[in-house]
Design a protein around this motif. Structure first.
Motif, PDB file in Angstrom:
ATOM      1  N   PRO A  13       0.791  -1.236   0.000  1.00  0.00           N
ATOM      2  CA  PRO A  13       0.000   0.000   0.000  1.00  0.00           C
ATOM      3  C   PRO A  13       0.823   1.286   0.000  1.00  0.00           C
ATOM      4  CG  PRO A  13       0.134  -0.843   2.216  1.00  0.00           C
ATOM      5  CD  PRO A  13       0.940  -1.783   1.365  1.00  0.00           C
ATOM      6  N   HIS A  15       3.466   4.464  -1.014  1.00  0.00           N
ATOM      7  CA  HIS A  15       3.665   5.381  -2.139  1.00  0.00           C
ATOM      8  C   HIS A  15       5.156   5.539  -2.392  1.00  0.00           C
ATOM      9  CE1 HIS A  15       3.374   9.774  -3.754  1.00  0.00           C
ATOM     10  NE2 HIS A  15       3.631   8.902  -4.714  1.00  0.00           N
ATOM     11  N   GLY A  77      -4.423   8.775  -6.569  1.00  0.00           N
ATOM     12  CA  GLY A  77      -4.784   7.737  -5.584  1.00  0.00           C
ATOM     13  C   GLY A  77      -3.606   7.167  -4.830  1.00  0.00           C
ATOM     14  N   ASN A  78      -2.546   7.940  -4.719  1.00  0.00           N
ATOM     15  CA  ASN A  78      -1.360   7.428  -4.020  1.00  0.00           C
ATOM     16  C   ASN A  78      -1.510   7.445  -2.501  1.00  0.00           C
ATOM     17  OD1 ASN A  78       0.355   6.735  -6.185  1.00  0.00           O
ATOM     18  ND2 ASN A  78       0.803   8.902  -6.541  1.00  0.00           N
ATOM     19  N   HIS A  79      -2.439   8.238  -1.993  1.00  0.00           N
ATOM     20  CA  HIS A  79      -2.578   8.360  -0.530  1.00  0.00           C
ATOM     21  C   HIS A  79      -3.557   7.316   0.007  1.00  0.00           C
ATOM     22  CE1 HIS A  79      -0.941  12.775  -0.455  1.00  0.00           C
ATOM     23  NE2 HIS A  79      -0.065  11.882  -0.903  1.00  0.00           N
ATOM     24  N   THR A  80      -3.043   6.111   0.084  1.00  0.00           N
ATOM     25  CA  THR A  80      -3.800   4.998   0.676  1.00  0.00           C
ATOM     26  C   THR A  80      -3.902   5.203   2.176  1.00  0.00           C
ATOM     27  OG1 THR A  80      -1.789   3.755   1.031  1.00  0.00           O
ATOM     28  CG2 THR A  80      -2.897   3.443  -1.084  1.00  0.00           C
ATOM     29  N   ASN A  81      -4.646   4.329   2.839  1.00  0.00           N
ATOM     30  CA  ASN A  81      -4.756   4.441   4.294  1.00  0.00           C
ATOM     31  C   ASN A  81      -3.377   4.372   4.953  1.00  0.00           C
ATOM     32  OD1 ASN A  81      -7.475   4.842   4.453  1.00  0.00           O
ATOM     33  ND2 ASN A  81      -7.962   2.657   4.617  1.00  0.00           N
ATOM     34  N   GLN A  84      -1.630   7.643   4.392  1.00  0.00           N
ATOM     35  CA  GLN A  84      -2.237   8.687   5.233  1.00  0.00           C
ATOM     36  C   GLN A  84      -1.735   8.589   6.668  1.00  0.00           C
ATOM     37  OE1 GLN A  84      -6.477   9.514   4.937  1.00  0.00           O
ATOM     38  NE2 GLN A  84      -6.529   8.399   3.002  1.00  0.00           N
ATOM     39  N   HIS A 239     -11.744  11.330   3.531  1.00  0.00           N
ATOM     40  CA  HIS A 239     -10.365  11.558   3.069  1.00  0.00           C
ATOM     41  C   HIS A 239     -10.126  13.061   2.923  1.00  0.00           C
ATOM     42  CE1 HIS A 239      -6.904  10.511   0.038  1.00  0.00           C
ATOM     43  NE2 HIS A 239      -6.498  11.206   1.086  1.00  0.00           N
TER      44      HIS A 239
END
Lengths: 269, 92
Positions: A13, A15, A77-81, A84, A239
């Motif tokens: 997940p 980045h 969409g690079n900022h997955t959970n 984050q 988000h």
């Protein structure tokens, strides 16, 4: 999923950032800013223009960098959970470092104020310093900042509950309160009877309130970017890390003011 | 304030070996006695400003600051008093 298309997806997940010029550009801009500021403060002629240019440069490069981050987080969409989580931790650590920055300023203040030296007549404020009355503009400013904490919380909870209008209006009112605060601090500075070079009282007063004011301006910009992204539909009810970071930063600035008000304005009066 | 007896001019004065030593003052318990010195200097000039140079109890402050303060400091403060920029109002 067939094996061939599987290789088009990453199986973690995180980045993995792509090469970017902004870290290097930021470093160079900050280096020029520091050097120019030191030379200016040592009386070198003409360096105020380089300081102004360097400040512009730093802000400009930061804007380009943050634009990339917004693209990565909002559109790619690079900022997955998981990402984050890391960003949130970074913001938290940054604010802790800010806490220690202000701790040092308060240390300087209390060192000078708790036991004023005989050169000041062993009194605080020293003879001849007309300290600002804490029950006039500073009290109004305290009310303004505390109210801005309420309105930004309203905006935040509105966003989480999907109330777009509430989020927008709450943020707008917060920014208006912030701008009024900064304006009143400007008024306070312009009518003040002492300057930064009037004894260690002046130094500590403007050191503390000046850096707080700078942080208010930065926090206002932070919230303004959040407002713009809210209006531009960048943010969702689950988000909105940049916006939440701005809110956290704003609360931090608010708390610093309370400490300033209690110790520098009220206790030191 | 009660009357302080003036010195009797006819009294035969006997000079005794005397060295004034400032005692412990609970307001200044620290090793660093800077403010102890300072406070006595201020109190002496407040005392003489209010009561006149001949008011004998003021001498207590005088002896205390003379024994506690480095001369360079009191010289500087004397200069500040003369120049009118001593950082304390001595008449209040």
């Amino acid at each position: 999923m067939i094996y061939k298309s599987k290789s088009n997806f990453q199986n973690h997940p995180f980045h993995l950032v792509s090469p970017s010029p902004w870290p290097l550009f930021t470093s160079l801009s900050l280096f020029i800013l520091t050097t120019a500021t030191v030379l200016f403060m040592h009386g070198f002629q003409g360096f105020q223009y380089l300081v102004a240019l360097a400040v512009f440069n730093v802000i400009y490069v930061m804007a380009l960098w943050f634009r990339d981050v917004i693209s990565e987080g909002t559109y790619l969409g690079n900022h997955t959970n998981a990402v984050q989580k890391g960003l949130n931790l970074g913001v938290g650590l940054f604010i802790i470092s800010e806490v220690f920055f202000f701790l040092a300023i308060f240390w300087a203040f209390f060192h000078s104020a708790i036991s004023p030296s005989v050169e000041l007549g062993a009194q605080w404020p020293p003879l001849g310093i007309q300290a600002v009355n804490p029950f006039e503009l500073p009290l109004l400013n305290t009310i303004l900042l505390l109210s801005s904490g309420v309105t930004i919380t309203y905006a935040h909870h509105s966003l989480i509950q999907g109330n777009r209008k509430g989020a927008l209006y709450g943020t707008v009112v917060t920014i208006i309160l912030a701008v009024i605060f900064t304006f009143f601090q400007g008024v306070e500075y312009s009518v003040s009877s002492f300057t930064i070079s009037d004894s260690v009282y002046g130094s500590c007063f403007y050191f503390g309130t000046g850096f707080h004011g700078l942080h208010v301006i930065i926090g206002t910009a932070f919230l303004a970017v959040g407002l713009w992204r809210l209006a531009a539909y960048h943010l969702t009810d689950h988000h909105h890390l940049g916006y939440e970071s701005g809110i956290l930063y704003w609360h931090f600035v608010d708390v610093v003011w309370l400490f300033l008000y209690i110790s520098v304005y009220y206790w030191g009066y | 304030m009660g009357a302080i007896p003036e010195a009797d001019p006819d009294e035969v004065l006997e000079t005794k070996p005397f060295k004034f030593v400032t005692g412990y003052d609970a307001r200044f318990p620290q090793q660093n006695q800077t403010k102890h010195c300072w406070q006595n200097y201020v109190d002496y000039y407040k005392c003489t400003t209010a009561k006149g140079e001949d008011f004998r109890p003021c001498k207590q402050f005088y002896h205390a600051f003379r024994s506690l303060c480095p001369k360079a400091w009191t010289d500087r403060w004397d200069g500040q008093r003369e120049a009118g920029n001593f950082p304390v109002h001595l008449d209040k």
